[in-house]
Enzyme design. Structure first.
Site, PDB file in Angstrom:
ATOM      1  CB  ILE A  63      62.599  63.400  53.730  1.00 44.60           C
ATOM      2  CG1 ILE A  63      63.702  64.378  53.307  1.00 44.60           C
ATOM      3  CG2 ILE A  63      63.035  61.947  53.534  1.00 44.60           C
ATOM      4  CD1 ILE A  63      64.949  64.326  54.167  1.00 44.60           C
ATOM      5  CG  ASP A  80      55.200  70.081  50.150  1.00 44.06           C
ATOM      6  OD1 ASP A  80      55.203  70.234  48.917  1.00 44.06           O
ATOM      7  OD2 ASP A  80      54.239  70.399  50.875  1.00 44.06           O
ATOM      8  CE  LYS A 120      45.049  61.915  34.515  1.00 44.71           C
ATOM      9  NZ  LYS A 120      43.856  61.353  35.180  1.00 44.71           N
ATOM     10  CD  GLU A 155      40.728  68.467  49.451  1.00 42.29           C
ATOM     11  OE1 GLU A 155      39.862  67.638  49.765  1.00 42.29           O
ATOM     12  OE2 GLU A 155      40.620  69.192  48.455  1.00 42.29           O
ATOM     13  CE1 TYR A 182      45.923  64.330  52.652  1.00 40.96           C
ATOM     14  CE2 TYR A 182      44.355  66.038  52.037  1.00 40.96           C
ATOM     15  CZ  TYR A 182      45.643  65.654  52.352  1.00 40.96           C
ATOM     16  OH  TYR A 182      46.653  66.588  52.388  1.00 40.96           O
ATOM     17  CG  ASP A 202      55.259  53.236  57.565  1.00 42.50           C
ATOM     18  OD1 ASP A 202      55.422  52.683  56.474  1.00 42.50           O
ATOM     19  OD2 ASP A 202      54.205  53.826  57.881  1.00 42.50           O
ATOM     20  CB  SER A 238      45.341  69.842  53.626  1.00 43.59           C
ATOM     21  OG  SER A 238      44.628  69.960  52.427  1.00 43.59           O
TER      22      SER A 238
HETATM   23  P1  NAP Z   1      53.686  63.780  48.561  1.00 38.91           P
HETATM   24  O1  NAP Z   1      54.545  64.248  47.443  1.00 38.91           O
HETATM   25  O2  NAP Z   1      52.580  62.812  48.296  1.00 38.91           O
HETATM   26  O3  NAP Z   1      54.659  63.155  49.668  1.00 38.91           O
HETATM   27  C1  NAP Z   1      54.157  62.433  50.751  1.00 38.91           C
HETATM   28  C2  NAP Z   1      55.323  61.879  51.541  1.00 38.91           C
HETATM   29  O4  NAP Z   1      54.809  61.102  52.635  1.00 38.91           O
HETATM   30  C3  NAP Z   1      56.235  60.921  50.748  1.00 38.91           C
HETATM   31  O5  NAP Z   1      57.552  61.104  51.178  1.00 38.91           O
HETATM   32  C4  NAP Z   1      55.716  59.554  51.169  1.00 38.91           C
HETATM   33  O6  NAP Z   1      56.674  58.522  51.034  1.00 38.91           O
HETATM   34  C5  NAP Z   1      55.443  59.825  52.633  1.00 38.91           C
HETATM   35  N1  NAP Z   1      54.569  58.846  53.261  1.00 38.91           N
HETATM   36  C6  NAP Z   1      53.393  58.362  52.821  1.00 38.91           C
HETATM   37  N2  NAP Z   1      52.902  57.455  53.672  1.00 38.91           N
HETATM   38  C7  NAP Z   1      53.793  57.379  54.701  1.00 38.91           C
HETATM   39  C8  NAP Z   1      53.871  56.595  55.876  1.00 38.91           C
HETATM   40  N3  NAP Z   1      52.932  55.702  56.203  1.00 38.91           N
HETATM   41  N4  NAP Z   1      54.941  56.754  56.683  1.00 38.91           N
HETATM   42  C9  NAP Z   1      55.918  57.632  56.371  1.00 38.91           C
HETATM   43  N5  NAP Z   1      55.901  58.403  55.259  1.00 38.91           N
HETATM   44  C10 NAP Z   1      54.853  58.263  54.436  1.00 38.91           C
HETATM   45  O7  NAP Z   1      53.029  65.024  49.316  1.00 38.91           O
HETATM   46  P2  NAP Z   1      53.453  66.575  49.294  1.00 38.91           P
HETATM   47  O8  NAP Z   1      52.738  67.237  48.178  1.00 38.91           O
HETATM   48  O9  NAP Z   1      54.931  66.681  49.399  1.00 38.91           O
HETATM   49  O10 NAP Z   1      52.759  67.083  50.637  1.00 38.91           O
HETATM   50  C11 NAP Z   1      53.467  67.065  51.877  1.00 38.91           C
HETATM   51  C12 NAP Z   1      52.453  67.094  53.019  1.00 38.91           C
HETATM   52  O11 NAP Z   1      51.668  68.277  52.926  1.00 38.91           O
HETATM   53  C13 NAP Z   1      51.463  65.943  53.035  1.00 38.91           C
HETATM   54  O12 NAP Z   1      51.157  65.657  54.379  1.00 38.91           O
HETATM   55  C14 NAP Z   1      50.224  66.506  52.348  1.00 38.91           C
HETATM   56  O13 NAP Z   1      49.060  65.836  52.778  1.00 38.91           O
HETATM   57  C15 NAP Z   1      50.288  67.934  52.834  1.00 38.91           C
HETATM   58  N6  NAP Z   1      49.707  68.956  51.946  1.00 38.91           N
HETATM   59  C16 NAP Z   1      50.077  69.019  50.640  1.00 38.91           C
HETATM   60  C17 NAP Z   1      49.572  70.018  49.832  1.00 38.91           C
HETATM   61  C18 NAP Z   1      49.961  70.145  48.381  1.00 38.91           C
HETATM   62  O14 NAP Z   1      49.256  70.844  47.640  1.00 38.91           O
HETATM   63  N7  NAP Z   1      51.062  69.544  47.950  1.00 38.91           N
HETATM   64  C19 NAP Z   1      48.686  70.977  50.372  1.00 38.91           C
HETATM   65  C20 NAP Z   1      48.354  70.878  51.719  1.00 38.91           C
HETATM   66  C21 NAP Z   1      48.879  69.874  52.502  1.00 38.91           C
HETATM   67  P3  NAP Z   1      56.883  57.760  49.617  1.00 38.91           P
HETATM   68  O15 NAP Z   1      57.763  58.670  48.790  1.00 38.91           O
HETATM   69  O16 NAP Z   1      57.549  56.492  50.021  1.00 38.91           O
HETATM   70  O17 NAP Z   1      55.527  57.583  49.004  1.00 38.91           O
HETATM   71  N1  GDD Z   2      43.966  64.003  40.610  1.00 45.82           N
HETATM   72  C1  GDD Z   2      43.090  64.333  39.651  1.00 45.82           C
HETATM   73  N2  GDD Z   2      43.095  63.631  38.486  1.00 45.82           N
HETATM   74  N3  GDD Z   2      42.249  65.373  39.861  1.00 45.82           N
HETATM   75  C2  GDD Z   2      41.409  65.702  38.848  1.00 45.82           C
HETATM   76  C3  GDD Z   2      41.379  65.026  37.639  1.00 45.82           C
HETATM   77  C4  GDD Z   2      42.262  63.923  37.444  1.00 45.82           C
HETATM   78  O1  GDD Z   2      42.292  63.273  36.403  1.00 45.82           O
HETATM   79  N4  GDD Z   2      40.468  65.615  36.846  1.00 45.82           N
HETATM   80  C5  GDD Z   2      39.930  66.616  37.532  1.00 45.82           C
HETATM   81  N5  GDD Z   2      40.490  66.674  38.763  1.00 45.82           N
HETATM   82  C6  GDD Z   2      40.135  67.638  39.826  1.00 45.82           C
HETATM   83  C7  GDD Z   2      39.823  66.997  41.172  1.00 45.82           C
HETATM   84  O2  GDD Z   2      38.491  66.474  41.178  1.00 45.82           O
HETATM   85  C8  GDD Z   2      40.001  68.195  42.102  1.00 45.82           C
HETATM   86  O3  GDD Z   2      38.834  68.977  42.136  1.00 45.82           O
HETATM   87  C9  GDD Z   2      41.112  68.999  41.419  1.00 45.82           C
HETATM   88  O4  GDD Z   2      41.236  68.473  40.084  1.00 45.82           O
HETATM   89  C10 GDD Z   2      42.464  68.917  42.121  1.00 45.82           C
HETATM   90  O5  GDD Z   2      42.780  67.554  42.331  1.00 45.82           O
HETATM   91  P1  GDD Z   2      44.249  67.102  42.816  1.00 45.82           P
HETATM   92  O6  GDD Z   2      45.278  67.666  41.937  1.00 45.82           O
HETATM   93  O7  GDD Z   2      44.200  65.613  42.997  1.00 45.82           O
HETATM   94  O8  GDD Z   2      44.415  67.861  44.213  1.00 45.82           O
HETATM   95  P2  GDD Z   2      43.448  68.029  45.465  1.00 45.82           P
HETATM   96  O9  GDD Z   2      43.025  69.466  45.491  1.00 45.82           O
HETATM   97  O10 GDD Z   2      42.401  66.994  45.503  1.00 45.82           O
HETATM   98  O11 GDD Z   2      44.442  67.724  46.682  1.00 45.82           O
HETATM   99  C11 GDD Z   2      45.750  68.286  46.709  1.00 45.82           C
HETATM  100  O12 GDD Z   2      45.718  69.520  47.380  1.00 45.82           O
HETATM  101  C12 GDD Z   2      45.347  69.463  48.761  1.00 45.82           C
HETATM  102  C13 GDD Z   2      45.340  70.893  49.305  1.00 45.82           C
HETATM  103  O13 GDD Z   2      44.112  71.498  49.008  1.00 45.82           O
HETATM  104  C14 GDD Z   2      46.661  67.272  47.417  1.00 45.82           C
HETATM  105  O14 GDD Z   2      47.984  67.728  47.314  1.00 45.82           O
HETATM  106  C15 GDD Z   2      46.332  67.166  48.885  1.00 45.82           C
HETATM  107  O15 GDD Z   2      47.321  66.371  49.546  1.00 45.82           O
HETATM  108  C16 GDD Z   2      46.338  68.574  49.496  1.00 45.82           C
HETATM  109  O16 GDD Z   2      46.039  68.524  50.867  1.00 45.82           O
END
Ligand code: NAP
Ligand code: GDD
Length: 346
Positions: free
Chosen positions: A10, A14, A201, A137, A158, A64, A135
Site C-alpha cells: 500500500i 500503485d 530518474k 517482465e 525478479y 511483511d 508483470s
Molecule cells: P513499488 O512502488 O516498488 O512498491 C512496492 C511495495 O511493496 C511497497 O509498498 C513496498 O514497501 C512493498 N514491499 C516490498 N517488499 C515487501 C515485503 N517483503 N513485504 C511487504 N511489502 C513489501 O512498486 P509499484 O510500482 O507500486 O508496483 C506494485 C506491484 O506491481 C509490484 O508487485 C510490482 O512488482 C508490480 N508491477 C509493477 C509495474 C510497474 O510498472 N510499476 C508493472 C508490473 C508489475 P516499502 O514502501 O516499505 O518499500
Molecule cells: N532503473 C534504471 N536506471 N533503468 C535504466 C537506466 C537507469 O539508470 N538506464 C537505462 N535503463 C533501462 C533499463 O535497462 C530498462 O531497460 C529500462 O530502462 C526500464 O528500466 P526500469 O525503469 O528500471 O523498469 P523495468 O522495465 O526494468 O521494470 C519496471 O517495469 C516492470 C514491468 O515491465 C518495474 O516497475 C518492474 O517492477 C515492473 O514489473
C-alpha cells in the site's frame, strides 16, 4: 454493502493510487506496512487517518510478505472481500543483487498470502477475491507484441519470481476454485514513481538540472523499449478484474512502445533542456540480461473489462516533468534558506 479490501504494497506507487480509488468507491481499505526505521508512508500521508478516529476507512497493519504469521493475522483481523497483492521487491536491477530476498518476497510471498486466504475461505465460508500483480517482465525475451497467449521467457530473478507467483495463482484457482485474477501489467509510471526507475530518474534530473541542483545524469541502456502508461489508469484495471464474473488473466498495456532515449528526449525538451549536454552512460546501470522490447496487446482487457487508458505517452511525460520541476524548485528554496543565515554571518 460497502466492501473491504486488503492491500499489500500500500505504501508503493500503485498501492497509493489503488487506495484512493477504493476509498472513493466507499471501500474500507486495510494495508500492510513494513516496519522501517524511518517513515515509509509518504505516498499515502494525504489519505492517512489517525487510529484514534472513529469510523476511519483506512487502516494500516504491520506485516511483511516474508512472514506468514503476520499475514494470517491481518487477514483474520480485516475480513477482506478483495485482496490485492502488490507488495514486492520490484526493482529488476536490484533483483540481480538480492535474488534470494526477491524470490522470498515476490514468489514465496504470493504463495504465503494465497495459502492464508485458502485457509480463511475454508474455515469461514466467506467469498474472497485475489489480485496478483504480475508483470510484463515475465515475457522478457519473448517477441513483441505480447498478450495472454505469449509464452513467458523471464530474464531476471525478479521476473522468474513473478512467473512463479503467476502460476501459484493459476494453480490455486484450479485446485481450490478460488477467485484469483493475474494482472500482467506493462510499465506504468507517475509523479509517485520510485526515483530509481528510469522514467522518474529522468524527470527528477530534468527538474533538478533546471533548478541548478544537479549537473549530470548517469544512465545505462538507452535503446530498450517499454510500453509506458499512467499508474492511475492501471489501478482501474486491477479493480475491474476483481469485479468481473469470472477470474482470469489480463494483459494491461497502452499498445505503444518508446525507447528510453525517446523518454529522455521528450522530458528534457519539455523542460527546455538539451539532454545530450547532461547525460553520460555508466555501465553500472546495464543489466546482466536485458529485456529489449516490451509492447503489450491489451485487447482482452479492452473487450472483457472495457478498460481503455485515457493518458497518452506525452501527457504522462509532461505530468511527471511538471511535478518534478515544482519539486526541484521547492528543494532549491529550502537550500537557499539553509544557506542564507551562513551567508549573513560572513
Ligand atoms: P513499488 O512502488 O516498488 O512498491 C512496492 C511495495 O511493496 C511497497 O509498498 C513496498 O514497501 C512493498 N514491499 C516490498 N517488499 C515487501 C515485503 N517483503 N513485504 C511487504 N511489502 C513489501 O512498486 P509499484 O510500482 O507500486 O508496483 C506494485 C506491484 O506491481 C509490484 O508487485 C510490482 O512488482 C508490480 N508491477 C509493477 C509495474 C510497474 O510498472 N510499476 C508493472 C508490473 C508489475 P516499502 O514502501 O516499505 O518499500
Ligand atoms: N532503473 C534504471 N536506471 N533503468 C535504466 C537506466 C537507469 O539508470 N538506464 C537505462 N535503463 C533501462 C533499463 O535497462 C530498462 O531497460 C529500462 O530502462 C526500464 O528500466 P526500469 O525503469 O528500471 O523498469 P523495468 O522495465 O526494468 O521494470 C519496471 O517495469 C516492470 C514491468 O515491465 C518495474 O516497475 C518492474 O517492477 C515492473 O514489473
Amino acid at each position: 454493502m460497502p466492501k473491504t479490501a486488503l492491500i499489500t504494497g500500500i505504501t508503493g506507487q500503485d498501492g497509493s493510487y489503488l487506495s484512493e480509488l477504493l476509498l472513493s468507491k466507499g471501500y474500507t481499505v486495510h494495508g500492510i506496512v513494513r516496519r522501517s526505521s524511518s517513515f515509509n508512508t509518504s505516498r499515502i500521508n494525504h489519505i492517512y487517518e489517525d487510529p484514534h478516529d472513529a469510523g476511519r476507512r483506512l487502516i494500516l497493519h504491520y506485516a511483511d510478505l516474508t512472514d506468514s504469521t503476520g499475514l494470517r493475522r491481518v487477514i483474520e483481523a480485516s475480513l477482506p472481500d478483495e485482496i490485492y497483492n502488490l507488495g514486492a521487491q520490484s526493482h529488476v536491477r536490484v533483483s540481480f543483487e538480492n535474488p534470494e530476498y526477491t524470490a522470498d518476497a515476490d514468489a514465496m510471498g504470493a504463495i504465503r498470502l494465497l495459502d492464508c486466504m485458502r485457509d480463511h475461505v475454508q474455515h469461514t465460508g466467506r467469498q474472497v477475491r485475489f489480485y496478483q500483480a504480475g508483470s510484463s517482465e515475465m515475457f522478457g525475451a519473448a517477441r513483441p507484441p505480447q498478450n495472454e497467449k505469449t509464452s513467458f521467457y523471464p530474464r531476471s530473478p525478479y521476473a522468474v519470481s513473478k512467473v512463479a507467483a503467476h502460476w501459484f495463482g493459476v494453480n490455486y484457482r484450479e485446485a481450490y476454485g478460488l477467485f484469483i485474477a493475474n494482472g500482467i501489467l506493462f510499465n506504468h509510471e507517475s509523479p509517485r514513481r520510485g526515483e530509481t526507475f528510469v522514467t522518474r530518474k529522468i524527470t527528477r534530473a530534468a527538474g533538478r538540472i533546471r533548478a541548478g541542483l544537479q549537473r549530470k545524469l548517469y544512465l545505462g541502456n538507452l535503446d530498450s523499449r517499454r510500453d509506458w502508461g499512467f499508474a492511475g489508469d492501471y489501478v482501474q484495471a486491477m479493480w475491474s478484474m476483481l469485479q468481473h464474473s469470472d477470474p482470469g488473466d489480463f494483459v494491461v498495456a497502452t499498445g505503444e512502445a518508446h525507447t528510453v532515449r525517446e523518454f529522455l528526449e521528450e522530458s528534457f525538451s519539455y523542460a527546455g533542456l538539451d539532454w545530450k549536454k547532461y547525460v553520460e552512460i555508466d555501465p553500472a546501470y546495464f543489466r546482466p540480461t536485458e529485456v529489449d522490447y516490451l509492447l503489450g496487446d491489451a485487447q482482452r482487457a479492452r473487450t472483457v473489462l472495457g478498460w481503455n487508458p485515457p493518458t497518452t505517452f506525452r501527457q504522462l511525460v509532461h505530468m511527471m516533468v511538471d511535478s518534478d520541476l515544482r519539486l526541484a524548485e521547492s528543494e532549491r528554496l529550502v537550500q537557499d534558506q539553509k544557506f542564507a543565515p551562513t551567508l549573513a554571518l560572513v
